[in-house]
Scaffold this motif. Structure first.
Motif, mmCIF file in Angstrom:
data_model
loop_
_atom_site.group_PDB
_atom_site.id
_atom_site.type_symbol
_atom_site.label_atom_id
_atom_site.label_comp_id
_atom_site.label_asym_id
_atom_site.label_seq_id
_atom_site.Cartn_x
_atom_site.Cartn_y
_atom_site.Cartn_z
ATOM 1 N N ASP A 248 6.361 17.721 -28.765
ATOM 2 C CA ASP A 248 6.056 17.023 -30.008
ATOM 3 C C ASP A 248 7.250 17.074 -30.969
ATOM 4 O O ASP A 248 7.560 16.075 -31.639
ATOM 5 N N VAL A 249 7.904 18.216 -31.027
ATOM 6 C CA VAL A 249 9.081 18.330 -31.883
ATOM 7 C C VAL A 249 10.166 17.361 -31.410
ATOM 8 O O VAL A 249 10.833 16.700 -32.224
ATOM 9 N N ALA A 250 10.334 17.248 -30.098
ATOM 10 C CA ALA A 250 11.324 16.303 -29.557
ATOM 11 C C ALA A 250 10.977 14.868 -29.947
ATOM 12 O O ALA A 250 11.869 14.059 -30.241
ATOM 13 N N THR A 251 9.697 14.536 -29.967
ATOM 14 C CA THR A 251 9.269 13.196 -30.372
ATOM 15 C C THR A 251 9.636 12.935 -31.826
ATOM 16 O O THR A 251 10.131 11.855 -32.174
ATOM 17 N N VAL A 252 9.422 13.934 -32.677
ATOM 18 C CA VAL A 252 9.762 13.791 -34.091
ATOM 19 C C VAL A 252 11.274 13.640 -34.262
ATOM 20 O O VAL A 252 11.748 12.805 -35.031
ATOM 21 N N VAL A 253 12.030 14.445 -33.525
ATOM 22 C CA VAL A 253 13.493 14.375 -33.605
ATOM 23 C C VAL A 253 13.978 12.969 -33.270
ATOM 24 O O VAL A 253 14.836 12.405 -33.969
ATOM 25 N N SER A 254 13.435 12.389 -32.206
ATOM 26 C CA SER A 254 13.889 11.050 -31.788
ATOM 27 C C SER A 254 13.582 10.002 -32.840
ATOM 28 O O SER A 254 14.264 8.976 -32.922
ATOM 29 N N ALA A 255 12.561 10.256 -33.658
ATOM 30 C CA ALA A 255 12.187 9.292 -34.690
ATOM 31 C C ALA A 255 13.005 9.465 -35.972
ATOM 32 O O ALA A 255 13.352 8.482 -36.633
ATOM 33 N N VAL A 256 13.320 10.714 -36.339
ATOM 34 C CA VAL A 256 13.969 10.941 -37.638
ATOM 35 C C VAL A 256 15.493 10.884 -37.576
ATOM 36 O O VAL A 256 16.137 10.549 -38.575
ATOM 37 N N VAL A 257 16.081 11.210 -36.431
ATOM 38 C CA VAL A 257 17.543 11.235 -36.357
ATOM 39 C C VAL A 257 18.175 9.885 -36.681
ATOM 40 O O VAL A 257 19.160 9.821 -37.441
ATOM 41 N N PRO A 258 17.670 8.768 -36.142
ATOM 42 C CA PRO A 258 18.291 7.477 -36.498
ATOM 43 C C PRO A 258 18.223 7.179 -37.999
ATOM 44 O O PRO A 258 19.056 6.443 -38.526
ATOM 45 N N LEU A 259 17.230 7.745 -38.673
ATOM 46 C CA LEU A 259 17.044 7.475 -40.095
ATOM 47 C C LEU A 259 17.797 8.469 -40.982
ATOM 48 O O LEU A 259 18.454 8.082 -41.952
ATOM 49 N N LEU A 260 17.721 9.747 -40.636
ATOM 50 C CA LEU A 260 18.263 10.790 -41.511
ATOM 51 C C LEU A 260 19.580 11.386 -41.032
ATOM 52 O O LEU A 260 20.337 11.935 -41.835
ATOM 53 N N GLY A 261 19.815 11.334 -39.727
ATOM 54 C CA GLY A 261 21.095 11.781 -39.174
ATOM 55 C C GLY A 261 21.507 13.165 -39.625
ATOM 56 O O GLY A 261 20.752 14.137 -39.504
ATOM 57 N N GLU A 262 22.712 13.269 -40.207
ATOM 58 C CA GLU A 262 23.278 14.560 -40.580
ATOM 59 C C GLU A 262 22.593 15.193 -41.789
ATOM 60 O O GLU A 262 22.886 16.340 -42.129
ATOM 61 N N ARG A 263 21.702 14.474 -42.431
ATOM 62 C CA ARG A 263 20.961 15.058 -43.564
ATOM 63 C C ARG A 263 19.962 16.112 -43.087
ATOM 64 O O ARG A 263 19.515 16.943 -43.876
ATOM 65 N N ILE A 264 19.630 16.077 -41.809
ATOM 66 C CA ILE A 264 18.657 17.035 -41.269
ATOM 67 C C ILE A 264 19.338 18.389 -41.093
ATOM 68 O O ILE A 264 20.367 18.511 -40.441
ATOM 69 N N THR A 265 18.751 19.419 -41.691
ATOM 70 C CA THR A 265 19.271 20.773 -41.483
ATOM 71 C C THR A 265 18.383 21.587 -40.549
ATOM 72 O O THR A 265 18.873 22.433 -39.810
ATOM 73 N N LEU A 266 17.071 21.302 -40.572
ATOM 74 C CA LEU A 266 16.161 22.097 -39.750
ATOM 75 C C LEU A 266 14.811 21.400 -39.642
ATOM 76 O O LEU A 266 14.328 20.811 -40.607
ATOM 77 N N LEU A 267 14.227 21.473 -38.435
ATOM 78 C CA LEU A 267 12.825 21.109 -38.259
ATOM 79 C C LEU A 267 12.021 22.393 -38.121
ATOM 80 O O LEU A 267 12.469 23.342 -37.476
ATOM 81 N N GLN A 268 10.850 22.408 -38.729
ATOM 82 C CA GLN A 268 9.965 23.570 -38.619
ATOM 83 C C GLN A 268 8.622 23.112 -38.081
ATOM 84 O O GLN A 268 8.057 22.128 -38.562
ATOM 85 N N ALA A 269 8.122 23.825 -37.082
ATOM 86 C CA ALA A 269 6.835 23.474 -36.481
ATOM 87 C C ALA A 269 6.020 24.748 -36.293
ATOM 88 O O ALA A 269 6.312 25.559 -35.417
ATOM 89 N N SER A 270 5.030 24.923 -37.136
ATOM 90 C CA SER A 270 4.168 26.100 -37.010
ATOM 91 C C SER A 270 2.928 25.798 -36.177
ATOM 92 O O SER A 270 2.242 26.710 -35.708
ATOM 93 N N ALA A 271 2.641 24.508 -35.968
ATOM 94 C CA ALA A 271 1.518 24.065 -35.134
ATOM 95 C C ALA A 271 1.751 22.590 -34.820
ATOM 96 O O ALA A 271 2.645 21.957 -35.384
#
Length: 239
Positions: free
Chosen positions: A165-188
């Protein structure tokens, strides 16, 4: 025109002779083909003339060629025709970085192994240890930082569904946010959020409707806020 009895017998004997000769020629050719086929089968399947003497590996970067060769366990000295390529393929496919593998016989002496390694989706920081995760949530490498620009994530458990699921989110946000992303957090599975370099937070929720959420976020980012909540993409909020 009448043929004399003596001449008729000569013609008949010549005809019979030709038939016998043709029969022997056909039989001889058949026997020769059988002998050649037998020799060919022996050369290919039982002799050392076409035995495997080397293993070639291509397509590796995380793995070494020697790791693949050791895992493949090809029986050198055994005829190529008798090599169990399915078993070799299955053994190599068991290596974590391997996404796909093909095994081919290359006469006269080579087993050729071609590997496609898994592609990094993000780096899971598991207790400080970087673990590489692909789009299917498979952990395939660890202990080494990838090239700069890889997304990092803190994931609460090693459950493959959550990792995927985290990989799915990454594939969606990277094209939009790119280098602005510092960390993804997934507690559930329904508690995924994205930390941005300016201190802002994107509340993503679950991985469901990730493409829609990315489209909504692209519009929402035009507003001044510190938190962008697209967990319910049809009713997004900011604060």
């Amino acid at each position: 025109m009448t043929t004399a009895p003596g001449e008729f017998k000569k013609v008949l004997r010549a005809k019979r002779h030709r038939k016998r000769r043709t029969r022997w020629i056909v039989l001889g050719c058949a026997l020769l083909c059988l002998v050649l086929a037998g020799v060919g089968i022996w050369l290919v399947s039982f002799s050392s003339v076409f035995a495997a003497t080397e293993v070639k590996v291509s397509g590796v970067s995380l793995l070494s060629e020697q790791q693949v060769i050791d895992t493949a366990a090809v029986e050198l000295g055994k005829p190529l025709a008798n090599q169990d390529t399915d078993a070799i393929r299955e053994r190599v496919a068991g290596l974590a970085p391997v996404a796909e593998v093909s095994v081919e016989r290359r006469f006269p002496h080579t087993i050729e192994i071609t590997i496609t390694e898994r592609t990094l989706a993000y780096v899971w920081l598991d207790g400080g240890v970087p673990r590489w995760v692909d789009a299917d949530g498979v952990v395939f490498h660890e202990g080494e930082k990838p090239a700069q620009g890889a997304v990092t994530a803190q994931v609460a458990t090693s459950d493959q569904r959550l990792l995927k699921d985290v990989a799915t989110v990454v594939s969606a946000v990277v094209p939009l946010l790119g280098e602005r992303i510092t960390l993804l957090q997934a507690s559930a599975v329904d508690q995924i959020q994205v930390q941005l370099s300016d201190g802002d937070t994107v509340v993503w929720g679950s991985a469901e409707q990730s493409q829609l959420k990315a489209q909504v976020l692209s519009v929402l980012l035009s507003q001044e806020a510190s938190v962008y909540d697209v967990s319910a993409p049809h009713a997004p909020t900011t604060r």
